[in-house]
Write an enzyme that holds these catalytic residues in place. Structure first.
Site, PDB file in Angstrom:
ATOM      1  N   SER A 204       0.809  -1.220   0.000  1.00  0.00           N
ATOM      2  CA  SER A 204       0.000   0.000   0.000  1.00  0.00           C
ATOM      3  C   SER A 204       0.841   1.268   0.000  1.00  0.00           C
ATOM      4  CB  SER A 204      -0.937   0.007   1.212  1.00  0.00           C
ATOM      5  OG  SER A 204      -1.736  -1.146   1.244  1.00  0.00           O
ATOM      6  N   HIS A 251       0.742   4.168   4.495  1.00  0.00           N
ATOM      7  CA  HIS A 251       0.082   4.842   3.382  1.00  0.00           C
ATOM      8  C   HIS A 251       0.552   6.283   3.251  1.00  0.00           C
ATOM      9  CE1 HIS A 251      -3.579   1.897   3.740  1.00  0.00           C
ATOM     10  NE2 HIS A 251      -2.451   1.297   3.420  1.00  0.00           N
TER      11      HIS A 251
END
Length: 304
Positions: A204, A251
Site C-alpha cells: 500500500s 500509506h
C-alpha cells in the site's frame, strides 16, 4: 571486372548501381535504408542512429515509447509469489514483515519495548538490526486467516495494475522502479517513527506513492485535474477507512515520498533533469531515510 565493381558490398552476387550517400559503397535493395537524402547502407544507418541525440521527456528520461509495462508486471508477480510463500509458510509474515521494535520471550510471546535491556527477552525488528524489514514488508500482505485477508493483496494489485502502467509509461522503467521502492521505503520509515511496535505489511505504501506520482505527473503535463483530484481524494478516503485494519502510517509515508520524488523529477530546472543528477538525488533521499532510521533506533535503544 565491371560486375565486381558494382556488386553490393554485403551481397557480392547482386549487381547494383546504387551507392550509400554516406560511405559511397554499392548497396542492393535489401541493404538500402531510406534517408533524408538518398539511401544509406545498414552500417551507416546504425552509426547515424547512435549519433542522434534522442529527445528527453520533462521527467529527465528519454521520450517514453509504446512499450509493455514490464516493471509493473514483475512487481505484481513478486507480490503474488510472496503471498503464495506466506500461505505455504505462515511464519514468513512474522519473519519479514515490517516491525520496528518488540521483545520476544522464550515462549514466543511479544512484549512492548520501552528501551534498555530486558533479561530473557530478545529485541526483534528494525531496532534489533533487521533493517531488511523496511523493504521486505512491502511485498507481503495480510494472511488469508486475517480479517481483511486475501482482499488486501487483491486491492493493492488492482491499484498497482491501474496506476502503475500509467506512471511507468511516463517515467520510464528505471525511474518508475526507483519511485516504487523509495515510496515503499518511505512508508516503512514513517511506520517506524510513529508505531515501532505495530507490525505492518503490504504494498500500500508504494501504491500510495504511485497515486501521488500520478497526480504530480498529470499536473505537470497540464491535464484536466478535476478527475485526477477526485481520484486522489478517493485514495485519501481509503487511507482513513483502511486504518481500521492496515497501516495508515505506511500509506501516508508512501504518499509523501512518492509525491516528493516525482515533484523533483518534474519541476527541477532543465539542467538538473539528467540521469546523473537524479541518481544523486535518489541516493541522497535514501541516505536521509537511513539517517532517520538510525536516529530513531538510537532513541529506542537508549540505555541498552
Amino acid at each position: 571486372m565491371e560486375a565486381a565493381a558494382t556488386a553490393c558490398y554485403r551481397h557480392p552476387s547482386f549487381e547494383t548501381y546504387v551507392r550509400c550517400t554516406r560511405c559511397d559503397r554499392y548497396i542492393c535493395p535489401d541493404c538500402m535504408r531510406e534517408a533524408a537524402v538518398g539511401h544509406h547502407c545498414v552500417e551507416c544507418m546504425k552509426e547515424g542512429q547512435r549519433s542522434v541525440r534522442r529527445a528527453r521527456s520533462v521527467f529527465g528520461g528519454e521520450v517514453p515509447a509504446a512499450e509493455a509495462p514490464v516493471v509493473t508486471y514483475v512487481l505484481i508477480l513478486l507480490n503474488v509469489l510472496a503471498y503464495v510463500v506466506e500461505v505455504v509458510r505462515p511464519a514468513t509474515v512474522e519473519r519479514f514483515g515490517m516491525l520496528g521494535a518488540v521483545l520476544i520471550g522464550p515462549d514466543g510471546g511479544r512484549y512492548y519495548y520501552t528501551g534498555g535491556t530486558s533479561p530473557g527477552l530478545e529485541l526483534t525488528g528494525v531496532a534489533g538490526g533487521e533493517w531488511y524489514r523496511l523493504l521486505t514488508g512491502a511485498f507481503l500482505h495480510l494472511p488469508p486467516d486475517a480479517s481483511f485477508g486475501v482482499m488486501h493483496l487483491v486491492f493493492n494489485m488492482l491499484a498497482l495494475w491501474n496506476i502503475g502502467r500509467v506512471v511507468e509509461g511516463q517515467l520510464g522503467r528505471v525511474r518508475y522502479l526507483a519511485l516504487y521502492l523509495l515510496s515503499a521505503l518511505g512508508g516503512s520509515v514513517l511506520v517506524y517513527l510513529i508505531s515501532p511496535d505495530t507490525p505492518a505489511v503490504g504494498a500500500s505504501g508504494a501504491v500510495f506513492g504511485l497515486a501521488a506520482s500520478f497526480y504530480v505527473i498529470s499536473r505537470r503535463l497540464g491535464r484536466d485535474m478535476r478527475p485526477v483530484r477526485q481520484f486522489l481524494a478517493g485514495f485519501l478516503i481509503w487511507m482513513v477507512v483502511s486504518a481500521l485494519f492496515t497501516s495508515w502510517e505506511g500509506h501516508l509515508g508512501g504518499l509523501l515520498t512518492g509525491g516528493l520524488v516525482t515533484y523533483g523529477l518534474a519541476y527541477a530546472p532543465a539542467r538538473l533533469r539528467t540521469s546523473g543528477v537524479q541518481l544523486a538525488g535518489g541516493v541522497a533521499l535514501v541516505a536521509l531515510l537511513v539517517v532517520v532510521v538510525a536516529v530513531r533506533t538510537a532513541a529506542l535503544t537508549a540505555g541498552a
